[in-house]
Write an enzyme that holds these catalytic residues in place. Sequence first.
Site, PDB file in Angstrom:
ATOM      1  N   SER A 150      78.924 -46.781  41.443  1.00  0.00           N
ATOM      2  CA  SER A 150      78.596 -46.040  42.664  1.00  0.00           C
ATOM      3  C   SER A 150      78.210 -47.028  43.761  1.00  0.00           C
ATOM      4  CB  SER A 150      77.414 -45.107  42.406  1.00  0.00           C
ATOM      5  OG  SER A 150      76.920 -44.587  43.637  1.00  0.00           O
ATOM      6  N   TYR A 163      68.727 -44.437  39.457  1.00  0.00           N
ATOM      7  CA  TYR A 163      70.178 -44.287  39.229  1.00  0.00           C
ATOM      8  C   TYR A 163      70.901 -45.529  39.758  1.00  0.00           C
ATOM      9  CZ  TYR A 163      74.812 -42.223  40.480  1.00  0.00           C
ATOM     10  OH  TYR A 163      76.150 -41.949  40.655  1.00  0.00           O
TER      11      TYR A 163
HETATM   12  N1  LIG Z   1      80.128 -37.325  42.978  1.00  0.00           N
HETATM   13  C1  LIG Z   1      79.764 -38.432  43.631  1.00  0.00           C
HETATM   14  O1  LIG Z   1      79.517 -38.423  44.845  1.00  0.00           O
HETATM   15  C2  LIG Z   1      79.663 -39.739  42.890  1.00  0.00           C
HETATM   16  C3  LIG Z   1      79.488 -40.885  43.651  1.00  0.00           C
HETATM   17  C4  LIG Z   1      79.402 -42.108  43.016  1.00  0.00           C
HETATM   18  C5  LIG Z   1      79.497 -42.168  41.639  1.00  0.00           C
HETATM   19  N2  LIG Z   1      79.652 -41.035  40.908  1.00  0.00           N
HETATM   20  C6  LIG Z   1      79.738 -41.170  39.448  1.00  0.00           C
HETATM   21  O2  LIG Z   1      80.938 -40.584  38.994  1.00  0.00           O
HETATM   22  C7  LIG Z   1      80.781 -40.191  37.643  1.00  0.00           C
HETATM   23  C8  LIG Z   1      81.293 -38.763  37.492  1.00  0.00           C
HETATM   24  O3  LIG Z   1      80.475 -37.902  38.261  1.00  0.00           O
HETATM   25  P1  LIG Z   1      81.008 -36.578  38.960  1.00  0.00           P
HETATM   26  O4  LIG Z   1      80.709 -36.698  40.378  1.00  0.00           O
HETATM   27  O5  LIG Z   1      82.391 -36.270  38.523  1.00  0.00           O
HETATM   28  O6  LIG Z   1      79.962 -35.532  38.356  1.00  0.00           O
HETATM   29  P2  LIG Z   1      80.124 -34.169  37.581  1.00  0.00           P
HETATM   30  O7  LIG Z   1      81.176 -33.328  38.169  1.00  0.00           O
HETATM   31  O8  LIG Z   1      78.741 -33.645  37.440  1.00  0.00           O
HETATM   32  O9  LIG Z   1      80.647 -34.644  36.143  1.00  0.00           O
HETATM   33  C9  LIG Z   1      79.855 -35.404  35.294  1.00  0.00           C
HETATM   34  C10 LIG Z   1      80.595 -35.553  33.981  1.00  0.00           C
HETATM   35  O10 LIG Z   1      79.796 -36.327  33.091  1.00  0.00           O
HETATM   36  C11 LIG Z   1      79.662 -35.619  31.861  1.00  0.00           C
HETATM   37  N3  LIG Z   1      78.383 -35.932  31.238  1.00  0.00           N
HETATM   38  C12 LIG Z   1      77.152 -35.946  31.819  1.00  0.00           C
HETATM   39  N4  LIG Z   1      76.218 -36.242  30.903  1.00  0.00           N
HETATM   40  C13 LIG Z   1      76.859 -36.442  29.725  1.00  0.00           C
HETATM   41  C14 LIG Z   1      76.447 -36.769  28.417  1.00  0.00           C
HETATM   42  N5  LIG Z   1      75.149 -36.938  28.086  1.00  0.00           N
HETATM   43  N6  LIG Z   1      77.383 -36.902  27.447  1.00  0.00           N
HETATM   44  C15 LIG Z   1      78.696 -36.700  27.735  1.00  0.00           C
HETATM   45  N7  LIG Z   1      79.153 -36.380  28.957  1.00  0.00           N
HETATM   46  C16 LIG Z   1      78.244 -36.246  29.939  1.00  0.00           C
HETATM   47  C17 LIG Z   1      79.769 -34.158  32.245  1.00  0.00           C
HETATM   48  O11 LIG Z   1      80.255 -33.423  31.141  1.00  0.00           O
HETATM   49  P3  LIG Z   1      79.533 -32.228  30.375  1.00  0.00           P
HETATM   50  O12 LIG Z   1      78.484 -31.629  31.256  1.00  0.00           O
HETATM   51  O13 LIG Z   1      80.688 -31.317  30.069  1.00  0.00           O
HETATM   52  O14 LIG Z   1      78.987 -32.894  29.159  1.00  0.00           O
HETATM   53  C18 LIG Z   1      80.838 -34.207  33.324  1.00  0.00           C
HETATM   54  O15 LIG Z   1      82.120 -34.204  32.750  1.00  0.00           O
HETATM   55  C19 LIG Z   1      79.309 -40.369  37.315  1.00  0.00           C
HETATM   56  O16 LIG Z   1      79.129 -41.568  36.592  1.00  0.00           O
HETATM   57  C20 LIG Z   1      78.651 -40.463  38.672  1.00  0.00           C
HETATM   58  O17 LIG Z   1      77.469 -41.215  38.630  1.00  0.00           O
HETATM   59  C21 LIG Z   1      79.744 -39.821  41.510  1.00  0.00           C
END
Ligand SMILES: NC(=O)c1ccc[n+]([C@@H]2O[C@H](COP(=O)([O-])OP(=O)(O)OC[C@H]3O[C@@H](n4cnc5c(N)ncnc54)[C@H](OP(=O)(O)O)[C@@H]3O)[C@@H](O)[C@H]2O)c1
Length: 263
Positions: A150, A163
Amino acid sequence: MSAAIGDPFRLDGKVALVTGASRGIGRAVARRLSAQGAKTILCSRDLDACESVSAELRGAGGESHALRIDLADLDGVGEAARAALSLWGRIDVLVANAGGVAHLGPMAGVSSAAFDATFQVNLKSYLWLCRQVLPGMVERRDGALLFIGSISGLAGERGLGVYALAKAAEMQLARNIAVEYGRHNVRANALAPGLVRTEMTRPLWSNDDKLRQVVSGYPLGRIAEPEDIAGAAAFLVSPAAAFITGQTLVVDGGGLIGRGTPV
Ligand SMILES: NC(=O)c1ccc[n+]([C@@H]2O[C@H](COP(=O)([O-])OP(=O)(O)OC[C@H]3O[C@@H](n4cnc5c(N)ncnc54)[C@H](OP(=O)(O)O)[C@@H]3O)[C@@H](O)[C@H]2O)c1
Protein backbone atom coordinates in the site's frame (compact mmCIF):
# COMPACT_ATOMS: atom_id res chain seq x y z
CA MET A 1 12.98 -14.58 -41.45
CA SER A 2 12.61 -13.72 -37.76
CA ALA A 3 11.07 -16.21 -35.31
CA ALA A 4 7.51 -15.55 -34.11
CA ILE A 5 7.46 -13.36 -31.02
CA GLY A 6 5.28 -14.76 -28.21
CA ASP A 7 3.13 -12.59 -25.98
CA PRO A 8 5.24 -11.95 -22.84
CA PHE A 9 2.14 -11.05 -20.85
CA ARG A 10 0.61 -14.53 -21.22
CA LEU A 11 0.65 -16.95 -18.29
CA ASP A 12 -0.30 -20.15 -20.10
CA GLY A 13 0.82 -23.26 -18.20
CA LYS A 14 1.38 -21.33 -14.95
CA VAL A 15 -0.44 -22.13 -11.71
CA ALA A 16 -1.26 -19.05 -9.65
CA LEU A 17 -2.35 -18.95 -6.01
CA VAL A 18 -4.23 -15.77 -5.08
CA THR A 19 -5.14 -14.99 -1.47
CA GLY A 20 -8.10 -12.79 -0.61
CA ALA A 21 -9.73 -13.74 -3.90
CA SER A 22 -13.28 -13.70 -2.57
CA ARG A 23 -13.76 -10.02 -3.45
CA GLY A 24 -12.07 -6.70 -4.16
CA ILE A 25 -8.53 -6.56 -5.52
CA GLY A 26 -7.89 -10.31 -5.13
CA ARG A 27 -10.94 -11.23 -7.20
CA ALA A 28 -9.94 -8.78 -9.93
CA VAL A 29 -6.39 -10.18 -9.95
CA ALA A 30 -7.74 -13.73 -10.19
CA ARG A 31 -9.92 -12.77 -13.16
CA ARG A 32 -7.02 -11.05 -14.91
CA LEU A 33 -4.53 -13.92 -14.35
CA SER A 34 -7.09 -16.42 -15.59
CA ALA A 35 -7.74 -14.30 -18.69
CA GLN A 36 -3.98 -14.31 -19.32
CA GLY A 37 -4.04 -18.12 -19.32
CA ALA A 38 -3.05 -19.09 -15.75
CA LYS A 39 -4.69 -21.89 -13.81
CA THR A 40 -5.85 -20.28 -10.58
CA ILE A 41 -6.29 -21.35 -6.97
CA LEU A 42 -8.42 -18.86 -5.07
CA CYS A 43 -8.53 -18.66 -1.32
CA SER A 44 -9.90 -16.72 1.62
CA ARG A 45 -11.87 -17.56 4.77
CA ASP A 46 -15.09 -17.61 2.71
CA LEU A 47 -14.93 -20.81 0.65
CA ASP A 48 -18.34 -20.26 -0.93
CA ALA A 49 -17.37 -16.81 -2.20
CA CYS A 50 -14.08 -18.14 -3.62
CA GLU A 51 -15.88 -21.08 -5.19
CA SER A 52 -18.30 -18.74 -6.90
CA VAL A 53 -15.38 -16.73 -8.40
CA SER A 54 -13.72 -20.02 -9.44
CA ALA A 55 -16.96 -21.15 -11.07
CA GLU A 56 -17.12 -17.86 -12.97
CA LEU A 57 -13.55 -18.39 -14.25
CA ARG A 58 -14.28 -21.98 -15.26
CA GLY A 59 -17.41 -20.75 -17.04
CA ALA A 60 -15.20 -18.41 -19.07
CA GLY A 61 -12.98 -21.33 -20.11
CA GLY A 62 -10.36 -21.13 -17.34
CA GLU A 63 -9.19 -23.75 -14.87
CA SER A 64 -9.73 -22.80 -11.25
CA HIS A 65 -10.08 -24.27 -7.76
CA ALA A 66 -11.17 -22.66 -4.49
CA LEU A 67 -9.65 -23.34 -1.07
CA ARG A 68 -10.37 -22.08 2.43
CA ILE A 69 -7.53 -20.33 4.20
CA ASP A 70 -7.45 -18.26 7.38
CA LEU A 71 -4.24 -16.27 7.47
CA ALA A 72 -4.72 -15.68 11.19
CA ASP A 73 -3.95 -19.37 11.79
CA LEU A 74 -0.35 -20.20 10.86
CA ASP A 75 -0.79 -23.99 11.01
CA GLY A 76 -3.82 -23.61 8.76
CA VAL A 77 -1.76 -21.51 6.32
CA GLY A 78 0.73 -24.36 5.97
CA GLU A 79 -2.02 -26.92 5.49
CA ALA A 80 -3.87 -24.80 2.92
CA ALA A 81 -0.66 -24.13 0.98
CA ARG A 82 0.14 -27.86 0.89
CA ALA A 83 -3.41 -28.57 -0.31
CA ALA A 84 -2.97 -25.90 -3.00
CA LEU A 85 0.34 -27.44 -4.10
CA SER A 86 -1.27 -30.86 -4.41
CA LEU A 87 -3.98 -29.64 -6.82
CA TRP A 88 -1.70 -29.25 -9.86
CA GLY A 89 1.58 -30.32 -8.24
CA ARG A 90 3.06 -26.81 -8.41
CA ILE A 91 2.58 -23.12 -7.78
CA ASP A 92 4.43 -20.83 -10.16
CA VAL A 93 2.87 -17.54 -9.10
CA LEU A 94 1.85 -16.40 -5.63
CA VAL A 95 -0.17 -13.23 -5.25
CA ALA A 96 -0.34 -12.60 -1.49
CA ASN A 97 -3.08 -10.03 -1.45
CA ALA A 98 -5.35 -10.68 1.55
CA GLY A 99 -4.99 -8.10 4.26
CA GLY A 100 -6.75 -5.54 6.31
CA VAL A 101 -6.74 -2.98 9.07
CA ALA A 102 -7.07 -4.21 12.66
CA HIS A 103 -6.46 -0.83 14.33
CA LEU A 104 -7.60 2.65 13.32
CA GLY A 105 -6.22 5.65 15.17
CA PRO A 106 -2.95 6.84 16.69
CA MET A 107 -0.32 4.13 17.00
CA ALA A 108 0.12 4.70 20.72
CA GLY A 109 -3.44 3.46 21.28
CA VAL A 110 -2.98 0.06 19.68
CA SER A 111 -3.55 -3.05 21.77
CA SER A 112 -1.03 -5.85 21.67
CA ALA A 113 -3.67 -8.12 20.09
CA ALA A 114 -4.51 -5.64 17.30
CA PHE A 115 -0.82 -5.04 16.60
CA ASP A 116 -0.16 -8.77 16.33
CA ALA A 117 -3.28 -9.34 14.20
CA THR A 118 -2.17 -6.63 11.77
CA PHE A 119 1.28 -8.15 11.34
CA GLN A 120 -0.04 -11.69 11.24
CA VAL A 121 -2.43 -11.15 8.33
CA ASN A 122 -0.50 -8.51 6.37
CA LEU A 123 3.03 -9.86 6.83
CA LYS A 124 3.79 -13.04 8.78
CA SER A 125 1.28 -15.18 6.87
CA TYR A 126 2.89 -13.93 3.62
CA LEU A 127 6.28 -15.28 4.71
CA TRP A 128 4.70 -18.55 5.83
CA LEU A 129 3.04 -18.95 2.41
CA CYS A 130 6.34 -18.18 0.69
CA ARG A 131 8.05 -20.89 2.71
CA GLN A 132 5.65 -23.43 1.23
CA VAL A 133 5.88 -22.38 -2.41
CA LEU A 134 9.56 -21.37 -2.67
CA PRO A 135 11.14 -24.88 -2.65
CA GLY A 136 9.23 -25.94 -5.79
CA MET A 137 10.04 -22.64 -7.49
CA VAL A 138 13.73 -23.11 -6.71
CA GLU A 139 13.62 -26.66 -8.07
CA ARG A 140 12.00 -25.52 -11.34
CA ARG A 141 14.11 -22.34 -11.44
CA ASP A 142 10.94 -20.34 -12.05
CA GLY A 143 8.69 -18.38 -9.75
CA ALA A 144 7.04 -15.02 -9.26
CA LEU A 145 5.84 -13.67 -5.93
CA LEU A 146 3.79 -10.54 -5.58
CA PHE A 147 2.73 -8.84 -2.35
CA ILE A 148 -0.09 -6.32 -2.37
CA GLY A 149 1.29 -3.56 -0.17
CA SER A 150 0.00 0.00 0.00
CA ILE A 151 1.10 3.58 -0.45
CA SER A 152 0.46 3.72 3.30
CA GLY A 153 3.80 1.91 3.63
CA LEU A 154 5.59 4.63 1.65
CA ALA A 155 4.49 7.72 3.53
CA GLY A 156 3.84 8.82 7.08
CA GLU A 157 0.35 7.93 8.31
CA ARG A 158 -1.83 9.17 11.16
CA GLY A 159 -4.85 6.89 11.62
CA LEU A 160 -3.38 3.95 9.69
CA GLY A 161 0.05 3.94 11.31
CA VAL A 162 0.13 0.31 12.47
CA TYR A 163 -1.20 -0.96 9.13
CA ALA A 164 1.41 1.21 7.38
CA LEU A 165 4.19 -0.41 9.44
CA ALA A 166 3.12 -3.87 8.25
CA LYS A 167 2.75 -2.70 4.64
CA ALA A 168 6.23 -1.15 4.70
CA ALA A 169 7.62 -4.43 6.01
CA GLU A 170 5.79 -6.30 3.24
CA MET A 171 7.72 -4.29 0.66
CA GLN A 172 10.95 -5.14 2.48
CA LEU A 173 9.90 -8.80 2.40
CA ALA A 174 9.84 -8.55 -1.41
CA ARG A 175 13.33 -7.03 -1.43
CA ASN A 176 14.70 -9.69 0.92
CA ILE A 177 13.26 -12.59 -1.08
CA ALA A 178 14.45 -10.99 -4.32
CA VAL A 179 18.00 -10.94 -2.99
CA GLU A 180 17.88 -14.38 -1.37
CA TYR A 181 16.26 -16.20 -4.30
CA GLY A 182 17.25 -14.24 -7.39
CA ARG A 183 19.97 -16.73 -8.28
CA HIS A 184 17.23 -19.39 -8.55
CA ASN A 185 15.30 -17.25 -11.05
CA VAL A 186 12.61 -16.52 -8.48
CA ARG A 187 11.36 -12.93 -8.46
CA ALA A 188 9.55 -11.07 -5.70
CA ASN A 189 7.89 -7.68 -6.04
CA ALA A 190 5.33 -5.58 -4.24
CA LEU A 191 2.56 -3.38 -5.50
CA ALA A 192 1.45 -0.27 -3.65
CA PRO A 193 -2.10 0.80 -4.51
CA GLY A 194 -3.59 4.14 -3.57
CA LEU A 195 -7.28 4.26 -2.71
CA VAL A 196 -9.18 1.45 -4.45
CA ARG A 197 -12.96 1.09 -4.51
CA THR A 198 -13.41 -2.10 -2.39
CA GLU A 199 -15.26 -3.14 0.76
CA MET A 200 -12.21 -2.36 2.87
CA THR A 201 -12.32 1.32 1.98
CA ARG A 202 -16.08 1.81 1.62
CA PRO A 203 -16.23 4.31 4.53
CA LEU A 204 -13.81 6.54 2.58
CA TRP A 205 -15.15 6.43 -0.97
CA SER A 206 -18.83 6.31 -0.02
CA ASN A 207 -18.45 9.63 1.80
CA ASP A 208 -18.61 12.40 -0.83
CA ASP A 209 -16.47 14.86 1.16
CA LYS A 210 -13.76 12.33 1.90
CA LEU A 211 -13.79 11.06 -1.68
CA ARG A 212 -13.46 14.61 -3.05
CA GLN A 213 -10.56 15.26 -0.70
CA VAL A 214 -8.67 12.14 -1.83
CA VAL A 215 -9.41 12.64 -5.52
CA SER A 216 -8.21 16.25 -5.39
CA GLY A 217 -4.72 14.89 -4.67
CA TYR A 218 -4.77 12.36 -7.50
CA PRO A 219 -3.60 13.80 -10.84
CA LEU A 220 -5.71 11.22 -12.71
CA GLY A 221 -8.75 12.71 -10.95
CA ARG A 222 -10.30 9.48 -9.71
CA ILE A 223 -9.66 6.61 -7.32
CA ALA A 224 -8.73 3.14 -8.57
CA GLU A 225 -11.08 0.34 -9.48
CA PRO A 226 -9.85 -3.17 -8.56
CA GLU A 227 -9.16 -3.83 -12.28
CA ASP A 228 -6.59 -0.99 -12.28
CA ILE A 229 -4.57 -2.95 -9.74
CA ALA A 230 -5.12 -6.29 -11.47
CA GLY A 231 -3.48 -5.18 -14.71
CA ALA A 232 -0.33 -4.05 -12.92
CA ALA A 233 -0.28 -7.27 -10.87
CA ALA A 234 -0.59 -9.44 -13.97
CA PHE A 235 2.31 -7.55 -15.55
CA LEU A 236 4.60 -8.04 -12.54
CA VAL A 237 4.09 -11.83 -12.39
CA SER A 238 4.37 -12.30 -16.17
CA PRO A 239 7.44 -12.98 -18.33
CA ALA A 240 7.18 -9.34 -19.46
CA ALA A 241 8.62 -8.46 -16.03
CA ALA A 242 11.32 -11.17 -16.14
CA PHE A 243 14.08 -8.71 -15.15
CA ILE A 244 12.12 -6.85 -12.46
CA THR A 245 12.63 -8.01 -8.89
CA GLY A 246 12.68 -6.48 -5.42
CA GLN A 247 10.65 -3.50 -6.62
CA THR A 248 7.51 -1.80 -5.39
CA LEU A 249 5.27 -0.56 -8.17
CA VAL A 250 3.11 2.36 -7.06
CA VAL A 251 -0.37 2.27 -8.62
CA ASP A 252 -2.05 5.34 -7.19
CA GLY A 253 -3.16 7.60 -10.02
CA GLY A 254 -0.14 9.78 -9.28
CA GLY A 255 -1.23 10.51 -5.71
CA LEU A 256 2.25 10.29 -4.21
CA ILE A 257 3.91 12.45 -6.84
CA GLY A 258 0.96 14.81 -7.22
CA ARG A 259 1.77 17.30 -4.50
CA GLY A 260 3.21 20.05 -6.65
CA THR A 261 3.85 23.55 -5.34
CA PRO A 262 0.60 25.59 -5.55
CA VAL A 263 1.90 28.62 -7.57
N1 LIG B 1 -8.74 -0.91 -1.10
C1 LIG B 1 -7.69 -0.08 -1.00
O1 LIG B 1 -7.82 1.14 -1.11
C2 LIG B 1 -6.32 -0.65 -0.75
C3 LIG B 1 -5.25 0.23 -0.87
C4 LIG B 1 -3.97 -0.24 -0.67
C5 LIG B 1 -3.77 -1.58 -0.36
N2 LIG B 1 -4.83 -2.42 -0.24
C6 LIG B 1 -4.56 -3.82 0.09
O2 LIG B 1 -5.12 -4.66 -0.89
C7 LIG B 1 -5.38 -5.93 -0.33
C8 LIG B 1 -6.80 -6.35 -0.70
O3 LIG B 1 -7.71 -5.45 -0.10
P1 LIG B 1 -9.11 -5.06 -0.74
O4 LIG B 1 -9.12 -3.61 -0.87
O5 LIG B 1 -9.40 -5.91 -1.92
O6 LIG B 1 -10.06 -5.42 0.49
P2 LIG B 1 -11.35 -6.32 0.63
O7 LIG B 1 -12.27 -6.14 -0.50
O8 LIG B 1 -11.82 -6.10 2.02
O9 LIG B 1 -10.74 -7.80 0.52
C9 LIG B 1 -9.88 -8.31 1.48
C10 LIG B 1 -9.62 -9.77 1.15
O10 LIG B 1 -8.75 -10.31 2.13
C11 LIG B 1 -9.33 -11.51 2.65
N3 LIG B 1 -8.92 -11.70 4.03
C12 LIG B 1 -8.94 -10.79 5.04
N4 LIG B 1 -8.53 -11.36 6.19
C13 LIG B 1 -8.23 -12.65 5.90
C14 LIG B 1 -7.76 -13.75 6.66
N5 LIG B 1 -7.53 -13.67 7.98
N6 LIG B 1 -7.56 -14.93 6.04
C15 LIG B 1 -7.82 -15.06 4.71
N7 LIG B 1 -8.27 -14.06 3.93
C16 LIG B 1 -8.48 -12.87 4.53
C17 LIG B 1 -10.82 -11.30 2.51
O11 LIG B 1 -11.46 -12.56 2.40
P3 LIG B 1 -12.55 -13.18 3.38
O12 LIG B 1 -13.21 -12.09 4.16
O13 LIG B 1 -13.45 -13.89 2.41
O14 LIG B 1 -11.75 -14.12 4.22
C18 LIG B 1 -10.91 -10.58 1.18
O15 LIG B 1 -10.88 -11.50 0.12
C19 LIG B 1 -5.13 -5.80 1.16
O16 LIG B 1 -3.86 -6.33 1.48
C20 LIG B 1 -5.16 -4.30 1.39
O17 LIG B 1 -4.37 -3.93 2.50
C21 LIG B 1 -6.10 -1.98 -0.44
